[in-house]
Write a protein that holds these residues in place. Sequence first.
Motif, PDB file in Angstrom:
ATOM      1  N   SER A 103       0.732  -1.237  -0.053  1.00  0.00           N
ATOM      2  CA  SER A 103      -0.120  -0.038   0.073  1.00  0.00           C
ATOM      3  C   SER A 103       0.833   1.519   0.048  1.00  0.00           C
ATOM      4  N   ARG A 104       0.235   2.189  -0.626  1.00  0.00           N
ATOM      5  CA  ARG A 104       0.908   3.538  -0.562  1.00  0.00           C
ATOM      6  C   ARG A 104       0.114   4.527   0.379  1.00  0.00           C
ATOM      7  N   ALA A 105      -0.810   3.962   1.183  1.00  0.00           N
ATOM      8  CA  ALA A 105      -1.734   4.490   2.082  1.00  0.00           C
ATOM      9  C   ALA A 105      -1.136   4.261   3.305  1.00  0.00           C
ATOM     10  N   VAL A 106      -0.584   5.404   4.344  1.00  0.00           N
ATOM     11  CA  VAL A 106      -0.225   5.188   5.520  1.00  0.00           C
ATOM     12  C   VAL A 106      -0.934   5.927   6.560  1.00  0.00           C
ATOM     13  N   ARG A 107      -1.638   4.847   7.404  1.00  0.00           N
ATOM     14  CA  ARG A 107      -2.423   5.460   8.617  1.00  0.00           C
ATOM     15  C   ARG A 107      -1.467   6.011   9.807  1.00  0.00           C
ATOM     16  N   VAL A 108      -1.742   7.087  10.195  1.00  0.00           N
ATOM     17  CA  VAL A 108      -1.221   7.956  11.234  1.00  0.00           C
ATOM     18  C   VAL A 108      -2.081   8.317  12.448  1.00  0.00           C
ATOM     19  N   GLN A 109      -1.889   7.671  13.441  1.00  0.00           N
ATOM     20  CA  GLN A 109      -2.503   8.095  14.789  1.00  0.00           C
ATOM     21  C   GLN A 109      -1.673   9.053  15.677  1.00  0.00           C
ATOM     22  N   TYR A 110      -2.423  10.139  15.998  1.00  0.00           N
ATOM     23  CA  TYR A 110      -1.690  11.116  16.448  1.00  0.00           C
ATOM     24  C   TYR A 110      -2.404  11.622  17.919  1.00  0.00           C
ATOM     25  N   VAL A 111      -1.766  11.307  19.118  1.00  0.00           N
ATOM     26  CA  VAL A 111      -2.364  11.705  20.656  1.00  0.00           C
ATOM     27  C   VAL A 111      -1.637  12.752  21.179  1.00  0.00           C
ATOM     28  N   PHE A 112      -2.268  13.770  21.351  1.00  0.00           N
ATOM     29  CA  PHE A 112      -1.515  14.724  22.283  1.00  0.00           C
ATOM     30  C   PHE A 112      -2.132  14.882  23.652  1.00  0.00           C
ATOM     31  N   THR A 113      -1.349  15.108  24.741  1.00  0.00           N
ATOM     32  CA  THR A 113      -1.769  14.819  26.289  1.00  0.00           C
ATOM     33  C   THR A 113      -1.174  16.079  27.072  1.00  0.00           C
ATOM     34  N   ASN A 114      -2.121  16.571  27.755  1.00  0.00           N
ATOM     35  CA  ASN A 114      -1.711  17.705  28.768  1.00  0.00           C
ATOM     36  C   ASN A 114      -1.202  17.084  30.147  1.00  0.00           C
ATOM     37  N   ARG A 115       0.118  16.967  30.468  1.00  0.00           N
ATOM     38  CA  ARG A 115       0.523  16.467  31.539  1.00  0.00           C
ATOM     39  C   ARG A 115       1.526  17.738  32.332  1.00  0.00           C
ATOM     40  N   ASP A 116       1.087  18.705  31.939  1.00  0.00           N
ATOM     41  CA  ASP A 116       1.763  19.891  32.509  1.00  0.00           C
ATOM     42  C   ASP A 116       0.771  20.494  33.660  1.00  0.00           C
ATOM     43  N   GLY A 117       1.326  21.231  34.740  1.00  0.00           N
ATOM     44  CA  GLY A 117       0.639  21.605  35.806  1.00  0.00           C
ATOM     45  C   GLY A 117       0.242  20.651  36.862  1.00  0.00           C
ATOM     46  N   GLU A 118      -0.151  21.246  37.834  1.00  0.00           N
ATOM     47  CA  GLU A 118      -0.644  20.522  38.998  1.00  0.00           C
ATOM     48  C   GLU A 118      -2.090  20.543  39.223  1.00  0.00           C
ATOM     49  N   TRP A 119      -2.707  21.525  38.957  1.00  0.00           N
ATOM     50  CA  TRP A 119      -4.324  21.729  39.051  1.00  0.00           C
ATOM     51  C   TRP A 119      -5.030  21.721  37.833  1.00  0.00           C
ATOM     52  N   PRO A 120      -6.284  21.175  37.910  1.00  0.00           N
ATOM     53  CA  PRO A 120      -7.143  21.044  36.544  1.00  0.00           C
ATOM     54  C   PRO A 120      -7.263  22.246  35.987  1.00  0.00           C
ATOM     55  N   ASP A 121      -7.417  23.616  36.734  1.00  0.00           N
ATOM     56  CA  ASP A 121      -7.772  24.716  36.107  1.00  0.00           C
ATOM     57  C   ASP A 121      -6.558  25.493  35.478  1.00  0.00           C
ATOM     58  N   GLU A 122      -5.314  24.724  35.512  1.00  0.00           N
ATOM     59  CA  GLU A 122      -4.310  25.369  34.658  1.00  0.00           C
ATOM     60  C   GLU A 122      -4.321  24.718  33.189  1.00  0.00           C
ATOM     61  N   GLN A 123      -5.134  25.529  32.673  1.00  0.00           N
ATOM     62  CA  GLN A 123      -5.450  25.194  31.129  1.00  0.00           C
ATOM     63  C   GLN A 123      -4.375  25.989  30.375  1.00  0.00           C
ATOM     64  N   ILE A 124      -4.127  24.968  29.126  1.00  0.00           N
ATOM     65  CA  ILE A 124      -3.387  25.649  28.057  1.00  0.00           C
ATOM     66  C   ILE A 124      -4.313  26.098  26.933  1.00  0.00           C
ATOM     67  N   THR A 125      -3.938  27.176  26.223  1.00  0.00           N
ATOM     68  CA  THR A 125      -4.874  28.015  25.230  1.00  0.00           C
ATOM     69  C   THR A 125      -4.347  27.235  23.867  1.00  0.00           C
ATOM     70  N   LEU A 126      -5.087  26.598  23.102  1.00  0.00           N
ATOM     71  CA  LEU A 126      -5.010  26.183  21.898  1.00  0.00           C
ATOM     72  C   LEU A 126      -5.615  27.099  20.717  1.00  0.00           C
ATOM     73  N   ARG A 127      -4.832  27.636  20.038  1.00  0.00           N
ATOM     74  CA  ARG A 127      -5.272  28.399  18.698  1.00  0.00           C
ATOM     75  C   ARG A 127      -5.467  27.363  17.525  1.00  0.00           C
ATOM     76  N   ASN A 128      -4.422  26.444  17.251  1.00  0.00           N
ATOM     77  CA  ASN A 128      -4.157  25.592  16.228  1.00  0.00           C
ATOM     78  C   ASN A 128      -3.371  24.517  16.391  1.00  0.00           C
ATOM     79  N   VAL A 129      -3.622  23.148  16.117  1.00  0.00           N
ATOM     80  CA  VAL A 129      -2.887  22.059  15.971  1.00  0.00           C
ATOM     81  C   VAL A 129      -2.832  21.577  14.557  1.00  0.00           C
ATOM     82  N   SER A 130      -1.554  21.511  13.966  1.00  0.00           N
ATOM     83  CA  SER A 130      -1.814  21.191  12.555  1.00  0.00           C
ATOM     84  C   SER A 130      -0.670  20.313  12.201  1.00  0.00           C
TER      85      SER A 130
END
Length: 560
Positions: free
Chosen positions: A233-260
């Motif tokens: 095959s010339r078709a390649v499947r890619v599974q991409y996972v991004f995870t936030n393990r930064d910060g100590e408390w649940p309200d320490e969010q990161i602002t995302l404008r774009n992931v590409s």
Amino acid sequence: MTFRPLSLLLAGVLLVGCATSRTDLNVPLTVTNRSELPRGMEIAEGGVPLPLGALRDVRALRVLDSAGRPVPAQFTVLNRWPTDGSIRWVLVKFPAGMAGGETLDYTLTTARGPLATPEHRVRVFEDEDSYRVDTGTMRFTVRKSNFALFDRVALVDGDREVPLAGPGAGGDGFVIDAGERGMFSTRNDPEPTVRIEDAGPLRTTVVVEGKHKNEQGEPLLDYQVRIYAYAGSRAVRVQYVFTNRDGEWPDEQITLRNVSVNLSMPGDEEPSSRWLIGPEGRREVAPDERARLDSCEVRHYEGPAVAGVGHDDGIGIESTVQWFWQLRPKSIEAARAGTIVNLVDAPEPGEPVYFYPGMSKTHDLLFRFTGPGRSTDDEHTARHFQHRLFVKCEPSWYCQETLSLGRLVSADYPGYLPEFRNVQRVIEDGFREQIELIRELRKEVIDPERNLDKHHVIHFGDGYRTVRRAGDHRGILWDNCYYSYTHLLAMQYCRSGEDLFLDTLREAGTFEGDITISWHENNPGAPRVNPGAYHIGGFSGWTRFTSSTYNFYKPITIEL
């Protein structure tokens, strides 16, 4: 408690085994093309349960077609029986080509003699700096440092190699625009972990793990990328996972404008053709037109989104996003230099996506490369991405013939007492009605002015419902993805063999594997977590027994 059985369940959809000891196997298997379009020789795969004591070594296994001829196959042990170490689950893979709507019969058996030789096989070559993967019809390179998806891509045409993309084809890899915090990418990570997983002649997986980093080397969000290469095959499947393990408390969010992630065509010449596949089918794009699909503008489209670019000589790139309408907001574009996939694409600067500690997102992509020479994929491959070929057993084999689910028996089991037949029917009908209700509810619109609907909330089958109460107060009710719902779906699929339960299982399992956010208008952007993980924290009074983010971490890992 361990969630590993659910991982195996969706790698091969919860297929375990038990029962009498024997050495010979003849297990009927079927593969169905659920599309009206024909399929090339795709790799079908699915888990099969084996009885206790039946087999210890997969080298004895063979797959036969309906005429009794051996077909090339690859077998992976998923689990073993704890009592004697015999194989409990085995993941079976083999190539299958068929017409639209066709079902083919196969048999999993034990036999002596050589394995059938595949026309093409996946080979992996390792050197100090990279892994080079050869599917027999294309070759690509994955670097061990500064990961940028594909470093080089070339097509194989007989004895000739046709370069399709050189160094830098994947740009900066997966790129995060974190607003005021700046730009972060996988390419800026100098030392990711790169390994080969499930290496075999029909499918091999390259796994890359690390941190997105900025140019100064500062990290932001973990990433895990699985690159699946298939023989021929010339078709390649890619599974991409991004995870936030930064910060100590649940309200320490990161602002995302774009992931590409971008893929560029070779050379400086603009493509001669560009196309999109979406709600209106395939559409050719005029040279002066912007070729873009936006998930906020194609509501309730439940198919894949595809963007492609090509030259007159047939060389081209096609990028596909599975479940495009979910995990919004995102977009896909056929640009003048290649394809652009925006996995997070905030619709307005004032409405970013907030990514809380412990949250994760999983995206499934397919990149298909075209050009001279022959391969097993075809122009319909992207449209089939939503429903890949699945190897099925009979419900009785999943259940009473192997006791794979304990004492659970198949829906057609003749031993049901007459007085329980109606009870069984009511339960099964209620299951189907609930799933259909969920599919209808997720088409509703929450807030037209803000362009928010249930697609922002219902990630892979979650039954979010807005209800009216006294004083016009609006509340929510979560109907599924709750506790053992995915396991119930798995059991119901194994009992009945119905695709409805299999499809919902894949969607709900992906949702439960991720941790997402709620866009309910009374609390926009609030953290929405896996219910089981949430209640661990809730019952403990949010006591920080390890760290507060422990309660938010992704509880299970699922290979789909």
